[in-house]
Design a protein around this motif. Structure first.
Motif, short mmCIF file in Angstrom:
data_model
loop_
_atom_site.label_atom_id
_atom_site.label_comp_id
_atom_site.label_asym_id
_atom_site.label_seq_id
_atom_site.Cartn_x
_atom_site.Cartn_y
_atom_site.Cartn_z
N CYS A 5 65.21 19.76 -97.67
CA CYS A 5 65.78 18.40 -97.67
C CYS A 5 67.17 18.38 -97.06
O CYS A 5 67.60 17.37 -96.54
N VAL A 6 67.87 19.51 -97.19
CA VAL A 6 69.25 19.60 -96.73
C VAL A 6 69.33 20.80 -95.77
O VAL A 6 69.60 21.91 -96.18
N PRO A 7 69.09 20.54 -94.49
CA PRO A 7 69.14 21.64 -93.52
C PRO A 7 70.53 22.28 -93.46
O PRO A 7 71.55 21.63 -93.70
N THR A 8 70.56 23.55 -93.13
CA THR A 8 71.81 24.27 -92.99
C THR A 8 72.71 23.57 -91.98
O THR A 8 72.26 23.14 -90.92
N GLY A 9 73.96 23.42 -92.34
CA GLY A 9 74.92 22.80 -91.45
C GLY A 9 75.01 21.28 -91.54
O GLY A 9 75.82 20.67 -90.87
N VAL A 10 74.16 20.68 -92.36
CA VAL A 10 74.17 19.23 -92.52
C VAL A 10 74.76 18.92 -93.90
O VAL A 10 74.35 19.49 -94.91
N ALA A 11 75.72 18.01 -93.93
CA ALA A 11 76.34 17.63 -95.20
C ALA A 11 75.32 16.92 -96.08
O ALA A 11 74.52 16.12 -95.59
N LEU A 12 75.35 17.22 -97.36
CA LEU A 12 74.41 16.62 -98.31
C LEU A 12 74.41 15.09 -98.20
O LEU A 12 73.36 14.46 -98.21
N THR A 15 72.00 13.27 -95.71
CA THR A 15 70.56 13.53 -95.80
C THR A 15 69.89 12.48 -96.68
O THR A 15 70.56 11.76 -97.44
N GLY A 16 68.59 12.40 -96.58
CA GLY A 16 67.83 11.48 -97.44
C GLY A 16 68.02 11.83 -98.91
O GLY A 16 68.12 10.94 -99.76
N PHE A 17 68.07 13.11 -99.21
CA PHE A 17 68.29 13.56 -100.58
C PHE A 17 69.64 13.07 -101.09
O PHE A 17 69.75 12.53 -102.19
N GLY A 18 70.67 13.24 -100.28
CA GLY A 18 72.01 12.79 -100.65
C GLY A 18 72.07 11.29 -100.84
O GLY A 18 72.73 10.78 -101.76
N TYR A 19 71.38 10.56 -99.97
CA TYR A 19 71.36 9.10 -100.08
C TYR A 19 70.69 8.67 -101.39
O TYR A 19 71.19 7.81 -102.12
N THR A 20 69.56 9.29 -101.70
CA THR A 20 68.87 8.98 -102.94
C THR A 20 69.76 9.25 -104.14
O THR A 20 69.87 8.42 -105.05
#
Length: 118
Positions: A5-12, A15-20
């Protein structure tokens, strides 16, 4: 291999997970969703009584945030004294499978009495 859900190098937060998480985080939002799912429509004081440990102000803040995020609907009736009812929006209802999965996970992972005594 499972996709993350949270690919390496992408801020939480990006991401869709972070938005949820940003929509349902906090001590009471999932509980509010639960009670509205159980009762369909509730007034402020009914929610407060059902939750118990929440202050009037905190509940008001949570409801305003959830309304702004499109998770709940607020219906105001023009009468004296004012009457306001809350219900889940279509967007809020779409979170119910998540609640159901959390419930099942808890039931499956609840420590048995022997493990709890250790």
């Amino acid at each position: 291999m499972r996709e993350t859900c949270v690919p390496t190098g992408v801020a939480l937060k990006d991401t869709g997970f972070g938005y949820t998480l940003s929509l349902i985080s906090g001590k009471y939002k999932m509980i509010i969703i639960y009670w509205l799912a159980e009762n369909k429509v509730m007034r402020h004081n009914e929610l407060k009584r059902s939750i118990g440990s929440i202050s009037f102000k905190t509940l008001s803040i949570m409801l305003k945030e959830m309304e702004a995020d499109g998770l709940i609907l607020r219906k105001e009736f023009p009468q004296v004294p004012p009457k306001v009812e809350y219900s889940l929006s279509e967007r809020g209802l779409s979170l119910l499978p998540l609640l159901s999965m959390m419930c099942k996970w808890g039931e499956n992972n609840w420590p048995d009495s022997e493990a709890a005594q250790r």
